[in-house]
Design a protein around this motif. Structure first.
Motif, short mmCIF file in Angstrom:
data_model
loop_
_atom_site.label_atom_id
_atom_site.label_comp_id
_atom_site.label_asym_id
_atom_site.label_seq_id
_atom_site.Cartn_x
_atom_site.Cartn_y
_atom_site.Cartn_z
N GLY A 1 -24.80 -7.82 -4.02
CA GLY A 1 -23.28 -7.66 -4.87
C GLY A 1 -23.21 -6.53 -5.41
N GLY A 2 -23.97 -5.85 -5.03
CA GLY A 2 -23.61 -4.42 -6.12
C GLY A 2 -23.68 -4.42 -7.67
N THR A 3 -22.67 -3.92 -8.34
CA THR A 3 -22.87 -4.14 -10.31
C THR A 3 -23.91 -5.58 -10.35
OG1 THR A 3 -20.86 -2.54 -9.84
CG2 THR A 3 -21.73 -4.90 -12.18
N TRP A 4 -23.44 -6.42 -9.76
CA TRP A 4 -24.15 -7.87 -9.97
C TRP A 4 -25.50 -7.88 -9.46
CZ3 TRP A 4 -22.87 -8.43 -14.71
CH2 TRP A 4 -21.14 -8.78 -14.18
N TYR A 5 -26.51 -7.00 -8.50
CA TYR A 5 -27.76 -6.59 -8.09
C TYR A 5 -28.20 -5.78 -8.77
CZ TYR A 5 -31.81 -4.58 -5.53
OH TYR A 5 -32.63 -4.50 -5.14
N TRP A 6 -27.36 -4.67 -9.31
CA TRP A 6 -28.66 -3.72 -10.13
C TRP A 6 -28.59 -3.32 -11.60
CZ3 TRP A 6 -31.11 0.21 -7.43
CH2 TRP A 6 -30.42 0.66 -5.73
N ASN A 7 -27.40 -4.52 -11.89
CA ASN A 7 -27.57 -4.22 -13.59
C ASN A 7 -27.96 -5.75 -14.35
OD1 ASN A 7 -25.87 -2.53 -14.79
ND2 ASN A 7 -24.62 -2.77 -13.16
N ARG A 8 -29.43 -5.36 -13.65
CA ARG A 8 -29.96 -7.13 -14.08
C ARG A 8 -30.66 -7.31 -15.80
NH1 ARG A 8 -32.26 -9.27 -10.29
NH2 ARG A 8 -31.06 -8.05 -8.42
N TYR A 9 -30.12 -6.04 -16.79
CA TYR A 9 -31.25 -6.39 -17.76
C TYR A 9 -30.43 -7.63 -18.52
CZ TYR A 9 -26.08 -5.38 -19.28
OH TYR A 9 -24.70 -5.21 -19.30
N PRO A 10 -31.18 -7.64 -19.72
CA PRO A 10 -31.04 -9.09 -20.64
C PRO A 10 -29.54 -8.52 -20.76
CG PRO A 10 -33.38 -8.09 -20.94
CD PRO A 10 -32.44 -6.93 -20.36
N GLY A 11 -28.48 -10.15 -20.67
CA GLY A 11 -27.74 -9.97 -21.54
C GLY A 11 -26.55 -9.72 -20.88
N ALA A 12 -26.79 -9.51 -18.95
CA ALA A 12 -25.08 -9.03 -18.54
C ALA A 12 -24.78 -9.74 -17.89
CB ALA A 12 -26.05 -8.35 -17.53
N ARG A 13 -23.46 -9.95 -18.48
CA ARG A 13 -22.52 -10.97 -18.54
C ARG A 13 -21.34 -10.20 -18.37
NH1 ARG A 13 -22.99 -15.67 -19.19
NH2 ARG A 13 -24.68 -15.78 -20.18
N VAL A 14 -20.19 -11.28 -16.60
CA VAL A 14 -18.93 -10.43 -16.50
C VAL A 14 -17.86 -10.64 -18.13
CG1 VAL A 14 -18.48 -12.77 -15.90
CG2 VAL A 14 -17.13 -10.87 -14.81
N ASP A 15 -17.21 -9.86 -17.98
CA ASP A 15 -16.34 -10.11 -19.46
C ASP A 15 -15.07 -10.76 -18.89
OD1 ASP A 15 -15.33 -7.35 -18.64
OD2 ASP A 15 -16.01 -6.20 -20.02
N ILE A 16 -14.79 -11.33 -17.64
CA ILE A 16 -13.43 -11.77 -17.07
C ILE A 16 -13.93 -13.39 -17.01
CG2 ILE A 16 -12.04 -11.18 -15.29
CD1 ILE A 16 -11.73 -9.05 -17.22
N GLN A 17 -13.17 -13.68 -16.91
CA GLN A 17 -13.32 -15.73 -16.99
C GLN A 17 -14.11 -16.12 -15.76
OE1 GLN A 17 -11.22 -18.87 -17.95
NE2 GLN A 17 -10.91 -17.95 -20.34
N SER A 18 -14.99 -16.64 -15.08
CA SER A 18 -15.47 -16.13 -13.44
C SER A 18 -14.18 -17.02 -12.32
CB SER A 18 -16.82 -17.16 -13.88
OG SER A 18 -17.67 -16.61 -14.03
N ALA B 1 -15.30 -4.25 -30.47
CA ALA B 1 -15.88 -5.31 -29.42
C ALA B 1 -15.22 -7.32 -30.60
CB ALA B 1 -17.01 -6.25 -29.84
N MET B 2 -14.61 -7.47 -29.77
CA MET B 2 -14.17 -8.84 -29.90
C MET B 2 -15.19 -10.25 -29.40
SD MET B 2 -10.75 -9.23 -30.10
CE MET B 2 -10.78 -11.11 -28.75
N PRO B 3 -15.07 -11.36 -30.20
CA PRO B 3 -16.59 -12.12 -30.23
C PRO B 3 -16.28 -12.15 -28.78
CG PRO B 3 -15.05 -12.49 -32.39
CD PRO B 3 -14.80 -12.00 -31.41
N SER B 4 -17.66 -12.82 -28.00
CA SER B 4 -17.24 -13.82 -26.65
C SER B 4 -16.96 -14.59 -26.53
CB SER B 4 -18.97 -13.58 -26.35
OG SER B 4 -18.66 -14.51 -25.02
#
Ligand code: NA7
Length: 535
Positions: free
Chosen positions: A42-59, A212-215
């Protein structure tokens, strides 16, 4: 399928992130092995498991396009998926395409040396294995080498220190703790509101405030999902024709100065409420090319911050004033500015009063001391070149990549480095990288690299390299594109200025994905222009 001989393979892939996983699938007919430093894929999505980690592009966009059935079967529960969901997706793909047999987890590549006599890379892992391989595909990630602050006396600190990109798998209990968070980039803005809810007190140490823009995150609307699934292939094709490989948005009709003040405000208000990332950057035609237009948009966002944050001094500190909006990654926030109205959150300006070191009980700035139980470094990455630089790579005549790149990376099409034959990069320096949606553009680059390998094998060749002249041409192309935008006015990981002493100019190709793809294809179609292929 098992690897026939792991000591002697056709291809080593480094990294089992989204690009590495697809490369493994695409190159499956070769004898290929993938080394991954993490215990999971998962790379980025394996390592970055801090609370709130979320992609900023639509899935619906940030997902694989190569598997048409998966595209139809998979349902994203939210518009912008969280880390856990993205990690689940990566694991699902690894299982579905039976990739695991060829992945060696917890196996970091530490060095690579090109053996000219046999035209093979000798790849060495931390575990001591040496593998000979004809090609190496480096899917090492643009944001995978964490950057920790260089302050002295770290060993004195008696509390805990975490980097957001190395967050413990079992989580961290922060209740009742005094926590200091360093860094206010995309990561810092995501993690802070989550921490604020748990901790006794949160100190946010800010060097540079972020735009920053609102999510726009919300539960997936089934009708929206159905519309994507009904038109997936056409939409993916359209995405590849856009600058950033993203959803086709209505492009602006006017430059800022062509609108009245009332029209400008109406356009900006609509962009602010659009629930779509990056709309502010294309509110007018010239936001990223004209300083006055950019300042108009920047001031609009500052006014929003002032309207949310109660304490005027805190609000002013949170307002970015030293660089144009969008010239470094525009962040997405979810309650970040509101968080500063909480009693248990303090903003600390470390631009005027810099952090100078750790102490036994916390952090010392030039003028103060902060007592802390836990320090959270949301301090980003040695980006783009960092992961490659942390591997000792020796090319022709023992040339070291670290030495070659000492003054900044040099590449041809972001894919190859002169003097390092048969080494092909995905999301390498001077590719669209963060200026493009990385999953789909990564898939495209994997296909490009796979085509190069397929054609080498079809033609019975042994070695492919590039030239210093080709690297110079690419540097000129990258520079020419960067000149036209406001990005050049800003220090960030885009130009390596986030790391003290790091050299190199602008490391991202800013001419847009379609031009990048067209130049890559044209070079190969034109008899492998800029490459040297030999038997
Ligand atoms: P970023 O965007 O590089 O942000 C790192 C933050 O850490 C940024 O605010 C830095 O301040 C701050 N930082 C770094 N070193 C220090 C020191 N020594 N002292 C104080 N503050 C420091 O990384 P992220 O992880 O947030 O995001 C990376 C990308 O991931 C993002 O662009 C998206 O594409 C996803 P600075 O701005 O350098 O003054």
């Amino acid at each position: 399928m098992q690897i026939a001989d792991v000591k002697n393979v056709d291809i080593v892939i480094i990294g089992a992130g989204f690009s590495g996983l697809y490369a493994l699938h695409r190159l499956r007919d070769y004898n290929v092995v993938c080394f991954e430093a993490g215990e999971g894929v998962g790379g980025t999505w394996y390592w970055n498991r801090y609370p709130g980690a979320r992609v900023d592009i639509q899935s619906v966009e940030y997902s694989y396009s190569f598997d048409k059935e998966l595209e139809q079967e998979w349902s994203w529960p939210e518009y912008f998926s969280g880390q856990a969901e993205l990690e689940r997706y990566a694991n699902h793909v690894a299982d579905r395409h039976k990739l695991r047999d060829r992945i060696r987890l917890s196996t970091r590549v530490v060095s690579m040396r090109f053996d000219e006599g046999i035209n093979r890379w000798q790849v060495q892992t931390e575990k001591g294995d040496t593998v000979k391989s004809k090609y190496v595909v480096a899917a090492t990630g643009a944001l995978s080498a964490p950057n920790s602050p260089p302050w002295p006396d770290r060993e004195l600190f008696e509390g805990e220190i975490y980097h957001t990109a190395e967050w413990p798998r079992d989580g961290v209990d922060l209740s009742g703790k005094r926590v200091g968070q360093i860094g206010t980039g995309s990561t810092g803005l995501q993690v802070a509101p989550m921490l604020a809810e748990q901790v006794e007190h949160l100190y946010v140490f800010q060097r540079t405030p972020a735009f920053a823009m609102p999510s726009g995150n919300r539960p997936m609307d089934p009708a929206y999902e159905r519309a994507w699934k009904a038109n997936y292939q056409a939409r993916r094709r359209q995405m590849l024709e856009t600058y950033g490989v993203s959803m086709v948005m209505e492009l602006p009709q006017f430059c800022a100065h062509e609108c009245t003040h009332e029209e400008q405000m109406a356009i900006l208000e609509e962009a602010w409420n659009s629930q779509s990332a990056f709309k502010m950057m294309i509110a007018f035609k010239d936001v990223m090319t004209d300083k006055a237009a950019n300042e108009l948009v920047s001031e609009f966002v500052r006014q929003k911050i002032r309207g949310i944050v109660n304490n005027p001094a805190t609000a002013e500190l949170l307002c970015p004033k030293t660089y144009p909006l969008g010239s470094k990654r525009l962040c997405i926030e979810n309650g970040y500015f509101e968080m500063f109205n909480r009693k248990n959150v303090t903003l600390v300006d470390v631009r005027s009063d810099a952090i100078v070191g750790y102490t036994r009980t916390g952090l010392r700035t030039t003028g103060a001391h902060y007592d802390l139980d836990v320090i959270v470094n949301a301090t980003g990455f040695d980006a783009i070149t960092g992961a490659m630089s942390r591997i000792e790579i020796l090319g022709l005549a023992g040339l070291s990549l670290a030495k070659k790149w000492a003054d900044g990376p040099t590449v041809w099409l972001g894919t190859m480095i002169a003097g390092f034959p048969n080494l092909l990069m995905i999301h390498g320096p001077m590719t669209p990288g963060a200026q493009a949606q990385m999953l789909t553009s990564g898939e495209w680059q994997v296909d490009f690299v796979a085509r190069i390998i397929d054609e080498m094998e079809r033609d019975g060749l042994c070695r492919i390299d590039t030239t210093i002249e080709a690297e110079r041409l690419w540097a000129e192309e990258v520079e020419m594109c960067a000149q036209h935008t406001l990005h050049r006015f800003t220090d960030s990981w885009y130009n390596g200025k986030n790391i003290e002493g790091k050299k190199g100019g602008f490391m991202i190709y800013i001419g847009g994905f379609p031009r990048f793809a067209q130049l890559c294809q044209a070079a190969v179609n034109d008899g492998y222009k800029g490459f040297i292929r030999s038997a």
